[in-house]
Design a protein around this motif. Structure first.
Motif, short mmCIF file in Angstrom:
data_model
loop_
_atom_site.label_atom_id
_atom_site.label_comp_id
_atom_site.label_asym_id
_atom_site.label_seq_id
_atom_site.Cartn_x
_atom_site.Cartn_y
_atom_site.Cartn_z
N ALA A 40 0.83 -1.21 0.00
CA ALA A 40 0.00 0.00 0.00
C ALA A 40 0.87 1.25 0.00
O ALA A 40 0.56 2.23 -0.69
CB ALA A 40 -0.94 -0.01 1.20
N LEU A 41 1.94 1.22 0.75
CA LEU A 41 2.87 2.36 0.77
C LEU A 41 3.45 2.59 -0.63
O LEU A 41 3.59 3.73 -1.06
CB LEU A 41 4.01 2.12 1.76
CG LEU A 41 3.71 2.28 3.23
CD1 LEU A 41 4.88 1.79 4.07
CD2 LEU A 41 3.42 3.73 3.55
N GLU A 42 3.79 1.52 -1.30
CA GLU A 42 4.42 1.63 -2.62
C GLU A 42 3.42 2.08 -3.68
O GLU A 42 3.81 2.67 -4.68
CB GLU A 42 5.07 0.31 -3.00
CG GLU A 42 6.29 0.01 -2.13
CD GLU A 42 6.87 -1.36 -2.35
OE1 GLU A 42 6.29 -2.17 -3.10
OE2 GLU A 42 7.94 -1.64 -1.76
N ARG A 43 2.13 1.80 -3.50
CA ARG A 43 1.11 2.19 -4.47
C ARG A 43 0.63 3.62 -4.29
O ARG A 43 -0.03 4.17 -5.15
CB ARG A 43 -0.10 1.26 -4.37
CG ARG A 43 0.09 -0.08 -4.99
CD ARG A 43 -1.23 -0.84 -5.08
NE ARG A 43 -1.99 -0.88 -3.84
CZ ARG A 43 -1.87 -1.82 -2.91
NH1 ARG A 43 -1.02 -2.81 -3.08
NH2 ARG A 43 -2.61 -1.79 -1.82
N THR A 44 0.91 4.22 -3.14
CA THR A 44 0.40 5.55 -2.84
C THR A 44 1.54 6.55 -2.79
O THR A 44 2.72 6.19 -2.88
CB THR A 44 -0.32 5.57 -1.49
OG1 THR A 44 0.64 5.30 -0.46
CG2 THR A 44 -1.44 4.58 -1.42
N ARG A 45 1.17 7.77 -2.61
CA ARG A 45 2.17 8.81 -2.39
C ARG A 45 2.25 9.08 -0.89
O ARG A 45 2.16 10.22 -0.45
CB ARG A 45 1.80 10.07 -3.15
CG ARG A 45 1.86 9.91 -4.63
CD ARG A 45 1.51 11.21 -5.30
NE ARG A 45 1.60 11.07 -6.74
CZ ARG A 45 2.65 11.43 -7.46
NH1 ARG A 45 3.70 11.95 -6.89
NH2 ARG A 45 2.65 11.26 -8.76
N ALA A 46 2.40 8.03 -0.15
CA ALA A 46 2.44 8.14 1.31
C ALA A 46 3.72 8.84 1.75
O ALA A 46 4.72 8.86 1.04
CB ALA A 46 2.38 6.76 1.94
N SER A 47 3.67 9.38 2.92
CA SER A 47 4.86 9.97 3.50
C SER A 47 5.90 8.88 3.74
O SER A 47 5.58 7.69 3.70
CB SER A 47 4.52 10.67 4.82
OG SER A 47 4.00 9.73 5.74
#
Length: 79
Positions: A40-47
């Motif tokens: 999920a982190l890799e798919r989003t522009r998460a911090s």
């Protein structure tokens, strides 16, 4: 799997294990949850720390079960 990704998943799985009270025999479950969080982190522009994604995956605290109707009767009114 890159070393960085594997290390992140390993540390996160360990954290999940600790958060859940260090239960025995649930390492696969913790590893799968950590992989899902990393994906999920890799798919989003998460911090960088991924706080907003980790909150999504954090189990919701269980609410205490409320008594069923009729189990507790209100006190009788005096008067």
């Amino acid at each position: 799997m890159s070393d960085t990704r594997h290390e992140w998943i390993s540390k996160r799985a360990y954290s999940i294990w600790e958060e859940q009270g260090r239960p025995d025999g649930r390492d696969d479950e913790h590893w799968r949850q950590a992989v899902a969080e990393r994906d999920a982190l890799e798919r989003t522009r998460a911090s960088i720390d991924g706080r907003e994604v980790l909150l999504k995956f954090r189990p919701k605290p269980q609410r205490p079960e409320l008594p069923r109707g009729g189990w507790v009767t209100p006190p009788a009114k005096a008067g």
